[in-house]
Design a protein around this motif. Structure first.
Motif, mmCIF file in Angstrom:
data_model
loop_
_atom_site.group_PDB
_atom_site.id
_atom_site.type_symbol
_atom_site.label_atom_id
_atom_site.label_comp_id
_atom_site.label_asym_id
_atom_site.label_seq_id
_atom_site.Cartn_x
_atom_site.Cartn_y
_atom_site.Cartn_z
ATOM 1 N N GLY A 109 1.001 -1.280 0.059
ATOM 2 C CA GLY A 109 0.352 -0.302 0.187
ATOM 3 C C GLY A 109 0.884 1.345 -0.289
ATOM 4 N N LEU A 110 2.315 1.128 0.996
ATOM 5 C CA LEU A 110 2.830 2.301 1.017
ATOM 6 C C LEU A 110 3.554 2.144 -0.160
ATOM 7 C CD1 LEU A 110 4.573 2.333 4.468
ATOM 8 C CD2 LEU A 110 3.238 4.609 2.812
ATOM 9 N N LEU B 138 0.796 4.313 -2.508
ATOM 10 C CA LEU B 138 0.782 5.361 -2.713
ATOM 11 C C LEU B 138 1.966 6.636 -2.949
ATOM 12 C CD1 LEU B 138 -0.791 7.326 -0.282
ATOM 13 C CD2 LEU B 138 0.430 7.472 1.307
ATOM 14 N N ARG C 52 2.729 5.584 -7.006
ATOM 15 C CA ARG C 52 1.283 6.652 -7.267
ATOM 16 C C ARG C 52 0.178 7.731 -7.608
ATOM 17 N NH1 ARG C 52 0.988 1.448 -10.382
ATOM 18 N NH2 ARG C 52 3.157 0.903 -11.043
ATOM 19 N N THR C 53 0.538 8.105 -6.494
ATOM 20 C CA THR C 53 -1.106 9.052 -6.582
ATOM 21 C C THR C 53 0.378 10.533 -6.183
ATOM 22 O OG1 THR C 53 -0.256 8.734 -3.765
ATOM 23 C CG2 THR C 53 -1.647 7.380 -4.542
ATOM 24 N N GLY D 39 1.817 10.730 -2.637
ATOM 25 C CA GLY D 39 2.696 10.491 -3.009
ATOM 26 C C GLY D 39 4.534 10.900 -3.827
ATOM 27 N N LEU E 277 -0.076 10.254 8.757
ATOM 28 C CA LEU E 277 0.089 8.730 8.140
ATOM 29 C C LEU E 277 1.176 7.652 9.435
ATOM 30 C CD1 LEU E 277 -0.970 6.846 6.082
ATOM 31 C CD2 LEU E 277 1.482 7.900 4.544
#
Lengths: 304, 389, 337
Positions: free
Chosen positions: A155-156, A159, A162-163, A166, A196
């Motif tokens: 997930g990290l 994140l 891709r985001t 991020g 986070l």
């Protein structure tokens, strides 16, 4: 052979616990430049919130969620009221202020929950142990920890790779001032990021709750080891934290498991066991010193 | 400087019609551990000590007393500071309260060198039991090794032949293992030393499984014990390999925290809440009424310590300044101990019986520690023979 | 961090010396004052504070004047204490150590040796640590300190985790160290001597180079100063001071344990330095007084004293820069930079 496999699994499982803690710490460390000694307190808060809710509601899932959210929320409050004022200060001020926070959180927890450790039952569906292969049995709950750690790592990665968040994180780690200069609302980014990191620490606390004892001071016990992981991996690098956590987890476990036998070849049993216990405790610190001497910035530094 | 603590009997003392003179309350200095993971040990001991005073209406042995309590935070240095302040500023002659051996190791010589009397409600390290024993040093609880000797005897009595032993790598841990081995007649397959700051015992569980013993003996007090017992159950070992422990590894608080993971564990102890003597019945009922929980064995020791001090105060008419007279009165142990028969040995350490206990499910569904058998009778300790007083 | 000069302008030099003389006289009279106000335990507290002030001042040299943020200061402090403990143990038992008879309970022997051995440890581990900088330096010093901590925990021959008892204080010729006030004066003497030495060091050429390194290591390198030996020398002197403090503490507490090397002890030294103001000569002393004083006072008020102390530290950091000396400047209406 099966003993070796089981010990390796134990090492990997410890590695994933350390990774959950180290990932949050290294993000905060690398991007905001803050040494947060109180990171261990967030782990403790996650565990306590989870234990309390679990005892009230009886549901592991609700309790886990509560642990995550409480740790995240307290982390964000901490950032908003205190850490924010420390970004421009040197490391010394940060160390002192966050040390003050440790004292506060520990004693506050005593006031709220008392000194006696809390008890959390392992949820029914994760109880017991299963036969992996051959004669290697392994507790289901520990497999669940490995799975949760693996999912968090993936997930990290997504994140960060891709985001948009991020992208900002990567940019911030590479050049903090430039991100600010480009007009990004760095304050909000920092608060979110701190939350986070706190949530990751909370997740580690939630996962630890049913196997360790939920008690005041549990945060400091893992804090130093987490710092070792972060420094070995390279400050600010989540990948580094992952590699560092696995190395520390496996090395620490293997030393504890097999060093006494090695020493027994050289001297009498009781002396060998006691001495080996001492040396295996020193092991990860020697490893860290060695890594820093060879690669002063750690194995996978985030920048430079 | 206002000292923390409380005045248990001062009000009574002022109002009491003491026949001869208006007595000043005797000050008792209590240095104990109230913070950190080991804090509940000190708190339980203190609560029971106060209970004994309260049950006598602010007195011990008919003498009004005042207890000054301070927290050593498990730091030997801090304990010394507190003891020194008690002795110099408050002119306290009589001290008690220390839970952990390392704090006792630092504080006790100071108290004795200053001409004070120390009565231990818990820690009984080996170094003060043998050659370095002292006329003004009393241990009401136990000498550390006897806890584990009784566990070794218990394992032998239960017919176990092959054991794996585990303890943290510090003095009390190593003493535990040597104490166990002294009375265990079977074979010790392996000694595993853990760390005091350890939270995960998975590697040790794997080692135990691989060694395939009949029985596991472990000594992990406080929070360590909770973690250890639960991970032992989670690793699936509880069903296959029985566990023998001494009371510090499974007190009533730990029992509550580990729940079903404690079922079937064998404990050896000098006291249990179900012992049938009258003093114990009175104590357990009063403790439960006042604090709403079952007393731990730390509580029983706090209570016994208070009553032992009370008996000595009664013997000297409330005088502590003549420490020789006080110690002589103390040595008579003229009180009803909650553990039954009790007397002091030649090194001022207790001589008493040891019992085998077991965790079982009571008829109401709750877990309870149940007394099963007597392990050792009038047991003294290993070091008493070295003591020349 | 503010630029604070310890050099005194000639006009006010006389006044400064007068203040120092008055403070010293008061400190020397403290045991009598303590007795007069019925608080004899104050002397013991003051002894502890003056010992910790030595430790804090020596950390301050590395941290405040040279910019070396060492998170392992307790290691040297503990080593110094263990030298005293181990030599005492041998002097009682008479056993040789590796064939040498090292036992001694003479303060004039143990103290210099403690300083020397702490300095040696600091030299070896410092030489390695100084290959890194920044956060990594903080962490590698922490790692070495933890290594030594676990080493002493495993050192079964000298008590391991339970530590060593020093039943009687080391002796001095003609002076009775077992007497509380006398030992206080001994410690006060060493504290004053150490502070005088620090003051000489920071105003010397060596001290100016250190200050230059703290401000910009690159600049110093550019003007042709090889910075590594200076930093190492600074680190070693700092370690020797901690060894002195540890040796005195072993005598004061008559007890040595691995706790003295624990990272929280390093943290406590750091807090003293930062509280007092890093890079100010007397800040370390002020920090030791305030921290130990606060701890003692708050602990006397409530067993939950940490709930008060924690936020107090946080507020102190947020609202003053440079700890107490920052606070003093703030109160004087000076600019906080």
């Amino acid at each position: 052979m099966s003993l070796l496999i089981e010990q390796a699994l134990n090492g990997v499982q410890l590695g994933f616990m350390l990774f959950l803690l180290a990932a949050g710490l290294t993000l905060i460390f690398g991007i905001m430049g803050v040494i947060n000694l109180a990171h261990g307190s967030l782990y403790m808060i996650g565990a306590f919130a989870m234990a309390w809710v679990a005892n009230v509601t009886g549901s592991f899932l609700i309790a886990a969620l509560a642990g995550l959210l409480t740790a995240g929320a307290i982390g964000m409050l901490m950032e908003y009221f205190i850490i924010r004022k420390l970004y421009t200060r040197d490391h010394l001020d940060q160390v002192l202020a966050t040390f003050g926070l440790i004292l506060f959180f520990n004693q506050l927890t005593v006031l709220l929950f008392g000194r006696q450790p809390l008890f959390v039952q392992i949820p029914g569906f994760l109880e017991g142990s299963i036969l992996l292969f051959g004669d290697v049995r392994y507790p289901v709950y520990r497999i669940a920890i490995i799975a949760a750690g693996l999912l968090t790592a993936i997930g990290l990665y997504l994140l960060i790779a891709r985001t948009r968040l991020g992208m900002l994180i990567r940019a911030g780690a590479a050049n903090r001032d430039m991100v600010r200069a480009l007009g990004v609302d760095i304050r909000l980014l920092y608060t979110v990021l701190f939350g986070l990191g706190a949530m990751l620490a909370g997740l580690a606390g939630v996962m630890a709750g049913p196997i360790l004892s939920v008690q005041v001071g549990m945060g400091e016990q893992v804090l130093i080891l987490t710092f070792v992981v972060v420094v070995i991996g390279g400050v600010g690098s989540v990948r580094g934290a992952f590699v560092g956590a696995m190395i520390v987890g496996v090395v620490d476990t293997m030393l504890r498991a097999f060093l006494p036998q090695a020493f027994r070849q050289l001297m009498a049993g009781p002396d060998a066991d006691a001495l080996a216990a001492g040396f295996s405790a020193m092991g990860v610190y020697m490893l860290m010193a060695f890594v820093l001497l060879v690669k002063p910035k750690g194995l996978l530094p985030a920048h430079g | 400087m206002t000292l923390k603590g409380f005045v248990s009997g001062a009000a009574f003392a002022l109002l009491s019609y003491a026949p001869a003179m208006a007595q000043q309350p005797v000050k008792i200095g209590m240095v104990t551990t109230l913070s950190g993971p080991g804090g509940y040990l000190g708190a339980d001991m203190r609560d029971a000590f106060n209970l004994a005073i309260e049950m006598e209406g602010g007195k011990l042995g008919g003498v009004p007393v005042q207890v000054l309590v301070e927290d050593d935070a498990l730091k030997p240095g801090q304990g010394k500071e507190i003891a020194e302040r008690f002795m110099k500023t408050e002119r306290v002659k009589l001290l008690t309260g220390i839970i952990f051996s390392n704090v006792a190791g630092a504080v006790v010589p100071d108290v004795l060198d200053n001409g004070g009397v120390y009565v231990s409600p818990n820690a009984g390290p080996s170094n003060f039991a043998g050659k370095e024993c002292h006329a003004n040093y009393f241990v009401v609880s136990w000498q550390n090794d006897t806890l584990h000797e009784s566990a070794g005897q218990n394992a032998t009595n239960l017919g176990f032949k092959r054991a794996v032993v585990l303890a943290p790598n510090y003095q009390a841990g190593r003493d535990a293992i040597s104490g166990f081995k002294r009375f265990f007649k079977g074979e010790v397959l392996g000694e595993i030393y853990t760390r005091l700051d350890q939270t995960d015992f998975a590697p040790e569980m794997a080692q135990v499984r691989a060694a395939k013993p009949d029985v596991v003996f472990q000594f992990h007090p406080g929070g360590l014990g909770i973690t250890f017992a639960r991970q032992y159950q989670q690793a699936g070992l509880l069903e296959t390999i029985p566990m023998v422990v001494a009371s510090p590894s499974l007190d009533s608080v730990i029992l509550k925290a580990i729940g079903d993971a404690a079922l079937g564990i064998h404990i050896s102890s000098h006291w249990n809440s179900d012992l049938p003597n009258a003093a114990n019945k009175e104590f357990v009922a009063a403790f439960q009424k006042k604090y709403g929980r079952i007393p731990s064995y730390y509580a029983s020791q706090g209570y016994d310590t208070a009553r032992a001090i009370g008996a000595a105060l009664k013997g000297t008419g409330g005088k502590v300044d003549d420490t020789k007279a006080f110690s002589d009165a103390m040595r008579k142990a003229d009180f009803q101990s909650v553990r039954g028969d009790f007397k002091f040995g030649p090194n001022n350490h207790p001589i008493n019986d040891w019992y085998s206990l077991r965790v079982e499910r009571a008829s109401d569904g709750n877990l309870a520690i149940v007394t099963k058998a007597k392990i050792l009778e009038n047991h003294s300790d290993f070091y008493a023979k070295d003591c020349k007083m | 961090m503010a630029d604070l000069k310890t050099t005194v302008a000639p006009a006010s030099a006389g006044r400064t010396y007068a203040i120092i003389a008055i403070v010293l006289a008061l400190l020397a009279a403290l045991p009598f004052i303590a007795d007069a106000i019925g608080q004899p335990a104050l002397t013991s507290l003051a002894t502890r504070i003056s010992i910790l002030a030595i430790g804090a001042a020596s950390l301050n040299l590395a941290l405040g004047y040279c910019g070396l943020v060492s998170f392992g200061h307790a290691a040297w402090y503990g080593v110094g204490a263990y030298v005293v403990g181990i030599m005492y143990r041998h002097s009682v038992s008479g056993d040789p150590f590796l064939g040498f008879s090292i036992g001694s309970d003479q303060l004039l022997v143990t103290l210099p040796l403690a300083i020397l051995i702490s300095g040696l440890f600091a030299l070896v581990l410092g030489a390695l640590s100084l290959r890194t900088s920044g956060v990594q330096f903080i962490m590698i010093t922490l790692a070495f300190a933890q290594m030594l901590f676990f080493f002493f925990v495993a050192l079964k021959a000298y008590g391991g985790d339970d530590g060593l008892i020093v039943r009687r204080r080391n002796v001095l010729p003609f002076i009775d160290t077992r007497d509380g006030p006398t030992f206080y004066w001994v410690c006060l003497f060493f504290a004053v001597a150490w502070f005088a030495l620090m003051s000489r060091i920071v105003t010397s050429r060596f001290g100016r180079v250190l200050e230059g390194i703290r401000q910009s290591e690159r600049r110093m390198a550019a003007i042709g100063v090889s910075t590594y030996p200076y930093k190492l020398a600074c680190f070693v002197i700092s370690g020797m001071g901690a060894g002195l403090a540890g040796a005195l503490m072993a005598n004061h507490a008559r007890f040595v344990s691995p706790d003295m090397l624990h990272w929280t002890q390093s943290g406590e030294f750091m807090i003293m330095v930062i509280l007092g103001g890093a890079g100010t000569l007397f800040g370390a002393a002020a920090g030791a007084v305030v921290l130990i004083g606060l701890e003692t006072q708050l602990a006397a008020l409530t067993e939950h004293w940490q709930v008060i102390l924690g936020p107090l530290l946080v507020l102190m950091i947020i609202f003053t820069r440079g700890g107490l000396s920052g606070l003093v400047r703030l109160l004087r209406g000076g600019r906080n930079e």
